[in-house]
Design an enzyme around this catalytic site. Structure first.
Site, PDB file in Angstrom:
ATOM      1  N   SER A   1      -6.189  -4.387  -4.384  1.00 44.80           N
ATOM      2  CA  SER A   1      -5.813  -4.999  -3.117  1.00 44.80           C
ATOM      3  C   SER A   1      -5.941  -6.504  -3.240  1.00 44.80           C
ATOM      4  O   SER A   1      -6.725  -7.010  -4.058  1.00 44.80           O
ATOM      5  CB  SER A   1      -6.733  -4.508  -1.992  1.00 44.80           C
ATOM      6  OG  SER A   1      -6.563  -5.264  -0.812  1.00 44.80           O
TER       7      SER A   1
ATOM      8  N   TYR B   1     -14.916  -2.922   1.631  1.00 41.63           N
ATOM      9  CA  TYR B   1     -13.573  -2.710   1.093  1.00 41.63           C
ATOM     10  C   TYR B   1     -13.276  -3.696  -0.038  1.00 41.63           C
ATOM     11  O   TYR B   1     -12.806  -3.294  -1.115  1.00 41.63           O
ATOM     12  CB  TYR B   1     -12.547  -2.858   2.211  1.00 41.63           C
ATOM     13  CG  TYR B   1     -11.121  -2.607   1.783  1.00 41.63           C
ATOM     14  CD1 TYR B   1     -10.631  -1.308   1.669  1.00 41.63           C
ATOM     15  CD2 TYR B   1     -10.260  -3.665   1.504  1.00 41.63           C
ATOM     16  CE1 TYR B   1      -9.319  -1.072   1.280  1.00 41.63           C
ATOM     17  CE2 TYR B   1      -8.948  -3.432   1.112  1.00 41.63           C
ATOM     18  CZ  TYR B   1      -8.481  -2.137   0.999  1.00 41.63           C
ATOM     19  OH  TYR B   1      -7.189  -1.909   0.603  1.00 41.63           O
TER      20      TYR B   1
ATOM     21  N   LYS C   1     -12.466  -2.852  -4.011  1.00 43.82           N
ATOM     22  CA  LYS C   1     -11.203  -3.228  -4.646  1.00 43.82           C
ATOM     23  C   LYS C   1     -11.410  -4.255  -5.759  1.00 43.82           C
ATOM     24  O   LYS C   1     -10.659  -4.263  -6.748  1.00 43.82           O
ATOM     25  CB  LYS C   1     -10.222  -3.746  -3.595  1.00 43.82           C
ATOM     26  CG  LYS C   1      -9.782  -2.680  -2.600  1.00 43.82           C
ATOM     27  CD  LYS C   1      -9.125  -1.480  -3.287  1.00 43.82           C
ATOM     28  CE  LYS C   1      -8.574  -0.487  -2.298  1.00 43.82           C
ATOM     29  NZ  LYS C   1      -7.889   0.661  -2.941  1.00 43.82           N
TER      30      LYS C   1
END
Length: 278
Positions: free
Chosen positions: A169, A182, A186
């Site tokens: 990401s 998150y 990633k």
């Protein structure tokens, strides 16, 4: 084989009931396995693989019904003349991921493994709860590793020079205070691809990560902190728009194809230029 009610376009693609049925043959003869493929970006990757000529696509998720509603990915693939199978798998279970990869044996074994399954948190900041953090890491990091390991084992056994694509990401390249867990997961995926590229390169197996920017998906619209920031991101993006899931599918198809045969260990940003200016 294309259905009889397809029409050719100036680009050489075909349309079937509004869907582009064939874009290229860069994945011709390849069997593609995609996790998290019932919805969003994963669904677009699976359909995109068929549009780029894949021999077969194994669609995997915890359930077949798309989160955003509509027809299952397998039906969409078959409607444009592709071959697809749905295989339920929880990527946090190593044994279920092993069984998923084995499902590709029906078509001669996996050639392209796309470890896409991932989740976000509604409340993901500096005070992220431990149970939420552990759940996210189990899917976004452990599940990606399990998929890559299972695919690599079968590729090596078959003597196949395959391609493994991990879903990173933009958030794994630049951080944000509202995506602490998150971004951590990633960022780990990006470095995992680099490390696995080194480990598996001698076997001719390429490993890369894709890092999408702001993509217009159900997941984005239903993650409050990200959704609220999305318009600001769009305005700052050099191309002044959000990306479409199909654009990630096209990038994955390229990394899975022989056109990228000397590309491994990269984090391919597909973000409309956003990380170049933030």
């Amino acid at each position: 084989m294309l259905h009889t009610n397809t029409v050719a376009t100036r680009t050489g693609a075909f349309h079937f009931n509004g869907e582009v049925a064939h874009v290229s043959s860069i994945l011709d003869g390849k069997t593609v396995v995609v996790t998290g493929a019932a919805s969003g970006i994963g669904r677009a990757i699976a359909i995109g693989a068929a549009r780029h000529g894949a021999k077969a696509v194994i669609v995997s998720d915890v359930e077949q019904t798309p989160k955003e509603g509509g027809e299952p990915a397998t039906d969409a693939i078959e409607a444009i003349g592709g071959t697809a199978r749905f295989h339920r798998a929880d990527v946090t279970s190593r044994s279920e991921v092993d069984d998923l990869v084995a499902a590709a044996d029906e078509f001669g074994g996996v050639d392209v493994m796309v470890c896409n399954a991932g989740i976000t948190l509604a409340d993901d900041g500096a005070d992220v709860r431990e149970e939420d953090y552990r759940r996210l890491m189990a899917v976004n990091l452990d599940g990606v590793l399990f998929g890559a390991q299972a695919a690599a084992r079968t590729m090596k056994t078959a003597g196949r020079q395959g391609s493994i694509v991990l879903m990173g990401s933009m958030g794994g390249v630049v951080g944000a205070g509202f995506t602490v867990a998150y971004s951590t997961s990633k960022g780990g995926v990006v470095l995992m691809a680099k490390a696995l590229a080194d480990a598996l390169g001698p076997d001719g197996i390429r490993v890369n990560s894709i890092c999408p920017g702001v993509i217009d998906t159900h997941l984005l619209r239903n993650t409050p902190a990200v959704a609220s920031a999305a318009d600001g991101f769009r305005q700052r993006t050099p191309l002044r728009r959000m990306g479409q899931p199909s654009e990630i599918g096209d990038a994955v198809a390229w990394l899975g194809s022989d056109l990228s045969s000397f590309v491994t260990g990269i984090a391919l940003l597909v973000d409309g230029g956003l990380t170049s200016v933030v």
